[in-house]
Design a protein around this motif. Structure first.
Motif, PDB file in Angstrom:
ATOM      1  N   LYS A 143     -12.514   5.282  -1.305  1.00 58.72           N
ATOM      2  CA  LYS A 143     -11.075   5.562  -1.236  1.00 58.72           C
ATOM      3  C   LYS A 143     -10.818   7.028  -1.586  1.00 58.72           C
ATOM      4  O   LYS A 143     -11.642   7.678  -2.244  1.00 58.72           O
ATOM      5  CB  LYS A 143     -10.298   4.675  -2.208  1.00 58.72           C
ATOM      6  CG  LYS A 143     -10.173   3.219  -1.799  1.00 58.72           C
ATOM      7  CD  LYS A 143      -9.374   2.444  -2.834  1.00 58.72           C
ATOM      8  CE  LYS A 143      -9.132   1.007  -2.375  1.00 58.72           C
ATOM      9  NZ  LYS A 143      -8.117   0.956  -1.296  1.00 58.72           N
ATOM     10  N   ARG A 162     -14.921   1.294   4.769  1.00 62.66           N
ATOM     11  CA  ARG A 162     -15.943   0.308   4.417  1.00 62.66           C
ATOM     12  C   ARG A 162     -17.189   0.612   5.258  1.00 62.66           C
ATOM     13  O   ARG A 162     -17.201   0.342   6.461  1.00 62.66           O
ATOM     14  CB  ARG A 162     -15.440  -1.110   4.670  1.00 62.66           C
ATOM     15  CG  ARG A 162     -14.276  -1.497   3.762  1.00 62.66           C
ATOM     16  CD  ARG A 162     -13.794  -2.909   3.999  1.00 62.66           C
ATOM     17  NE  ARG A 162     -12.751  -3.256   3.043  1.00 62.66           N
ATOM     18  CZ  ARG A 162     -12.986  -3.752   1.825  1.00 62.66           C
ATOM     19  NH1 ARG A 162     -14.234  -3.981   1.451  1.00 62.66           N
ATOM     20  NH2 ARG A 162     -11.986  -4.025   1.006  1.00 62.66           N
ATOM     21  N   ASP A 219      -4.832   8.092   1.147  1.00 63.21           N
ATOM     22  CA  ASP A 219      -5.967   7.217   1.457  1.00 63.21           C
ATOM     23  C   ASP A 219      -5.883   6.650   2.872  1.00 63.21           C
ATOM     24  O   ASP A 219      -6.895   6.229   3.448  1.00 63.21           O
ATOM     25  CB  ASP A 219      -6.032   6.075   0.441  1.00 63.21           C
ATOM     26  CG  ASP A 219      -7.272   5.215   0.610  1.00 63.21           C
ATOM     27  OD1 ASP A 219      -8.384   5.789   0.694  1.00 63.21           O
ATOM     28  OD2 ASP A 219      -7.131   3.984   0.710  1.00 63.21           O
ATOM     29  N   SER A 222      -9.339   1.689   3.701  1.00 70.54           N
ATOM     30  CA  SER A 222      -9.955   2.916   3.187  1.00 70.54           C
ATOM     31  C   SER A 222     -11.148   3.160   4.117  1.00 70.54           C
ATOM     32  O   SER A 222     -10.985   3.236   5.319  1.00 70.54           O
ATOM     33  CB  SER A 222     -10.347   2.779   1.729  1.00 70.54           C
ATOM     34  OG  SER A 222      -9.176   2.519   0.946  1.00 70.54           O
ATOM     35  N   LYS A 233      -8.042   9.569  -3.562  1.00 64.73           N
ATOM     36  CA  LYS A 233      -7.028   9.448  -4.614  1.00 64.73           C
ATOM     37  C   LYS A 233      -5.632   9.735  -4.083  1.00 64.73           C
ATOM     38  O   LYS A 233      -4.635   9.322  -4.698  1.00 64.73           O
ATOM     39  CB  LYS A 233      -7.377  10.374  -5.764  1.00 64.73           C
ATOM     40  CG  LYS A 233      -8.592   9.887  -6.559  1.00 64.73           C
ATOM     41  CD  LYS A 233      -8.776  10.686  -7.835  1.00 64.73           C
ATOM     42  CE  LYS A 233      -9.925  10.101  -8.672  1.00 64.73           C
ATOM     43  NZ  LYS A 233     -10.115  10.873  -9.925  1.00 64.73           N
ATOM     44  N   TYR A 261     -13.613   8.632  -4.161  1.00 60.77           N
ATOM     45  CA  TYR A 261     -14.397   7.903  -5.156  1.00 60.77           C
ATOM     46  C   TYR A 261     -14.894   6.588  -4.546  1.00 60.77           C
ATOM     47  O   TYR A 261     -14.299   6.072  -3.590  1.00 60.77           O
ATOM     48  CB  TYR A 261     -13.577   7.632  -6.419  1.00 60.77           C
ATOM     49  CG  TYR A 261     -12.393   6.711  -6.231  1.00 60.77           C
ATOM     50  CD1 TYR A 261     -12.479   5.344  -6.526  1.00 60.77           C
ATOM     51  CD2 TYR A 261     -11.167   7.201  -5.759  1.00 60.77           C
ATOM     52  CE1 TYR A 261     -11.395   4.498  -6.350  1.00 60.77           C
ATOM     53  CE2 TYR A 261     -10.079   6.369  -5.584  1.00 60.77           C
ATOM     54  CZ  TYR A 261     -10.198   5.021  -5.882  1.00 60.77           C
ATOM     55  OH  TYR A 261      -9.127   4.189  -5.704  1.00 60.77           O
ATOM     56  N   VAL A 301     -15.407   2.696  -4.794  1.00 62.10           N
ATOM     57  CA  VAL A 301     -14.735   1.594  -5.479  1.00 62.10           C
ATOM     58  C   VAL A 301     -15.739   0.659  -6.139  1.00 62.10           C
ATOM     59  O   VAL A 301     -15.553   0.230  -7.284  1.00 62.10           O
ATOM     60  CB  VAL A 301     -13.851   0.810  -4.477  1.00 62.10           C
ATOM     61  CG1 VAL A 301     -13.230  -0.416  -5.157  1.00 62.10           C
ATOM     62  CG2 VAL A 301     -12.774   1.713  -3.901  1.00 62.10           C
ATOM     63  N   ASN A 302     -16.835   0.327  -5.432  1.00 65.16           N
ATOM     64  CA  ASN A 302     -17.794  -0.677  -5.927  1.00 65.16           C
ATOM     65  C   ASN A 302     -19.105  -0.047  -6.387  1.00 65.16           C
ATOM     66  O   ASN A 302     -20.186  -0.596  -6.184  1.00 65.16           O
ATOM     67  CB  ASN A 302     -18.062  -1.718  -4.847  1.00 65.16           C
ATOM     68  CG  ASN A 302     -18.607  -1.101  -3.564  1.00 65.16           C
ATOM     69  OD1 ASN A 302     -18.394   0.090  -3.298  1.00 65.16           O
ATOM     70  ND2 ASN A 302     -19.305  -1.897  -2.768  1.00 65.16           N
TER      71      ASN A 302
END
Length: 789
Positions: A653, A688, A658, A686, A655, A632, A634-635
């Motif tokens: 990330k 980026r 990770d 995670s 679930k 999923y 995050v931002n």
């Protein structure tokens, strides 16, 4: 005074009647005197090659002299006596009216208008009088003829052929000279006519070359010039023509030049070929040739070469160098070839040189055949001594390739593209080259090697393709660059904005649809095939005891039926996964036989993996436990990039587990287009993922979809681009509505439209004055009557 008041109305009416009559009178009645005054009558004598002129009253200065092809007369008129540019200037010499011979034997030139085309009247006039008219002038017009000399207005028709890279043209009876040659940017045709023959510039007669009327094509394809108009822009007839034919049109005209190879078998209705159609690329049976004698040509005679000479044996069908062979006892002995494969034999020696030999064989103990000339046996190899010994650093026989480069904008307009850097990568060679100030590249390439050509850096991209130099001696046409995807002769390179990189990519698939490939624009010509072979597991032993498959995925050129090696690119392979299998890892096997991991992702029953090359390495797909993870963003609610921001970061990330997210990352696409790793960075935490601003500037304003792939799943992230107004050209390339060929040739003749002179233009001021006087008179009548009332 009383009488005048009583009869004022009658006086005004009479005055208006006179004005009306004056206005309605033919303008020519008022211009006779002016025309008589404007007529220029010149007297000349011509003795011993020296011309003496007597200037009339309206001429300040007049000179005349013999030049190579004509008599030039220069006239400077006095102030107030200027002549109209493009007008029918009434001028005669020794009683001969020159307008009678205008644009055939006498040419009028207005020097001042060459510098300022807006000039309507000029004090300077140059006359170019050709011999026939000058003889008439010397005789005072007493020639016994009252008509112009007879001329033959010709319509040009030529047949041009290409042999060994040289051009040969037919020569019509009316032509004095025909010269045709390759130039840096075009094919140049020069034609001069015999006396009595002319080209009518304005007649728009057909210009036929090899049966095609080139006059119907635009200046993007052909430029037609008449050099004589450089000296006299008003010419309507000429005796010399220059034709500059640009590459795209020359390809249509050149019946004897390089052609496209066509497949000997046709694809099915879906455009696919059966594996049996290209079985020869996987042939394993070999044949041993009879010994080939080696000779040296000395003073026209062939003498056996006693020294040991090394030769390179290159399999053109499989696109690989197979072996080096060394002669012994003046022969090339025990040379073994794959049956029915095509080979190029080239020399690799400092002292000797040799034209490449193109051979094939299907029979043991026999001499090979020249596969370019059906049935011709190759019974010897003939060498020549080099004038200068090779330095030994690169004994490959290279071919000079020269191509124009054009930038194509979104409207489809093309202009030359200077200062664009290209990288050309083949399995054995890498070349970099930058287009020159005229937008041309020049480089030396190894024959029959596929060079993947691409733009290197900068703000431009291109549809990359395998460029290869092929020998066309079977057509007496030398060696030419071809696109190995389509077998089309390459005439130019097209670059465009980097934002459109890979947007023209297409997908090809195997005959059974088990494998798909994208990463290039494979075209629609139906000359390219994709094939998959599942090889025995024993061919790669490092995975013994594991669950895996060895697959050989090849691109095949069907026009020539040969493997098409793609040495560099960004290729995405999609393959079906056997039922119930999970992909643990995908590899390719390098030259040393070692497995190298590649990025992959599995989506249901399909696995996608990325390759930098095609047809060069076999792949291994390892199966095992690899459960799909749920990822999923995050931002996801704050994914917006404004012009000027440094970057756009997406944080992903898993679930569960990770800590493996970063290591499982495979690749990313935006709007379905694979994003090069040069356009983003990735860091742990995670995952980026940061898109660079240089990449984001290539995207349009609005919403976009990024899909981030992992080895065990994928996730989508929608983001917005705003305020993006960056210009995507370098400043050195300017947009234009048509190709700017940057060719230095004779300037175009300006089109001068003849205007019929009625004399009315000379009376414009008189008409205006009459109208004003009538209005004043009418106002006076009204005022007087009103006063009386």
């Amino acid at each position: 005074m009383t009488y005048l008041r009583k009869n004022l109305t009658r006086v005004i009416v009479a005055l208006m009647t006179l004005m009306l009559v004056f206005t309605m009178m033919p303008a020519t009645m008022w211009t006779v005197a002016a025309e008589d005054k404007a007529r220029t009558e010149i007297k000349v004598t011509d003795a011993d090659g020296k011309i003496t002129c007597v200037a009339p009253s309206n001429v300040e200065e007049i000179t005349a002299k013999h030049e190579k092809k004509f008599v030039k007369v220069n006239i400077i008129f006095k102030p107030g006596s200027e002549v109209e540019v493009d007008g029918d200037t009434p001028i005669s010499i020794n009683g001969v009216e020159l307008n009678k011979y205008k644009d055939s034997l006498v040419y009028f030139s207005y020097p001042e208008s060459d510098f300022d085309p807006s000039i309507k009247k000029t004090a300077m006039l140059d006359l170019y009088i050709y011999p026939e008219a000058w003889e008439l002038i010397k005789k005072g017009g007493q020639s016994g003829e009252d008509t112009k000399p007879k001329e033959n207005n010709v319509s040009l028709s030529l047949d041009i052929t290409e042999t060994d890279g040289k051009l040969i043209s037919s020569k019509p009876d009316y032509a004095d000279k025909v010269d045709v040659k390759f130039q840096k940017k075009n094919v140049h045709v020069y034609v001069s006519l015999k006396k009595g023959n002319v080209f009518d510039i304005n007649a728009k007669k057909p210009i036929i070359i090899n049966g095609i009327d080139i006059s119907k094509y635009s200046e993007d394809d052909v430029y037609i010039s008449y050099p004589e108009t450089d000296f006299e822009p008003n010419l309507t007839k000429a005796t010399v023509m220059d034709i500059y034919i640009y590459p795209d049109l020359w390809k249509k005209l050149n019946k004897s030049g390089p052609k496209e190879d066509e497949p000997t078998v046709k694809p099915n209705e879906q455009g696919k070929y059966k594996p049996s159609d290209y079985a020869k690329v996987y042939e394993t049976e070999k044949v041993k040739l009879a010994d080939l004698p080696i000779y040296e040509k000395v003073n026209g005679k062939e003498v056996p070469v006693t020294k040991a000479v090394k030769f390179s044996v290159y399999n053109s069908t499989t696109q690989q160098h197979e072996t080096n062979a060394v002669s012994a006892d003046s022969k090339l002995k025990e040379l073994t070839l794959v049956k029915d494969n095509n080979y190029i034999i080239s020399i690799d020696d400092k002292e000797y040189d040799m034209d490449n030999a193109y051979i094939t064989s299907n029979k043991d103990g026999a001499l090979p055949q020249n596969y370019k000339i059906d049935g011709k046996t190759v019974d010897k190899l003939v060498l020549i001594k080099r004038t200068k010994p090779a330095d030994g650093t690169d004994n490959h026989k290279r071919v000079r390739v020269q191509l124009p480069v054009f930038y194509k904008d979104k409207q489809g307009s093309e202009v030359p593209a200077p200062n664009v850097k290209f990288k050309l990568t083949s399995p054995i060679d890498t070349v970099t080259v930058t287009s020159d100030e005229d937008g041309f590249i020049e480089c030396d390439l190894i024959e029959d090697n596929n060079y993947m050509i691409e733009v290197s850096g900068g703000t431009y991209a291109m549809d990359s393709f395998p460029l290869t130099v092929k020998d066309k001696s079977e057509w007496n046409s030398g060696k030419h660059p071809y696109d190995h995807l389509s077998c089309r002769n390459v005439l130019s390179l097209i670059v465009f904005d980097k934002a459109d990189d890979h947007k023209h990519d297409t997908v090809i698939s195997t005959y059974d649809d088990n494998v798909e490939l994208t990463g290039l624009n494979f075209g629609t010509e139906g000359k390219y095939a994709l094939n998959e072979r599942v090889l025995p597991n024993g061919s790669v032993k490092v995975f013994e005891g594991k669950d895996y498959e060895v697959v050989d995925i090849d691109t095949v050129n069907m026009a020539r039926v040969e493997i098409s090696k793609l040495a560099h690119g960004s290729f995405e392979v999609t393959r079906k996964v056997p039922a119930g299998k999970s992909v643990k890892q995908v590899y390719y096997i390098d030259e040393a036989g070692k497995p190298v991991k590649v990025k992959f992702s599995q989506d249901g029953d399909k696995v996608k993996f990325l390759m930098d090359t095609m047809s060069m390495y076999n792949n291994v797909i390892e199966y095992g436990s690899n459960e799909q993870a749920e990822y999923y963003v995050v931002n996801k609610d704050s994914l917006k990039w404004n012009s000027g921001d440094e970057a756009l970061e997406i944080v992903v990330k898993a679930k569960s587990s990770d800590e493996d997210t970063y290591d499982n990352f495979s690749h990313v696409t935006v709007d379905g287009v694979l994003v090069s790793a040069d356009n983003y960075t990735k860091t742990k935490g995670s995952l980026r993922l940061k898109f660079k601003s240089s990449y984001l500037k290539t995207l349009s304003n609005g919403s976009h979809t990024a899909k981030i792939y992992f080895q065990n799943g994928a996730v989508e992230a929608r983001f917005t681009v705003a305020g993006n107004n960056s210009q995507r050209n370098s400043g050195s390339i300017v947009s234009a509505s048509s190709k700017a060929k940057n060719l230095v040739i004779a300037k175009k003749a300006r089109v001068h439209r003849s205007i019929v002179k009625t004399g009315d233009s000379n009376m414009a001021i008189a008409y205006e004055a009459t109208l004003i006087m009538a209005i004043v008179a009418l106002a006076g009548i009204c005022y007087y009557r009103r006063k009386r009332v």
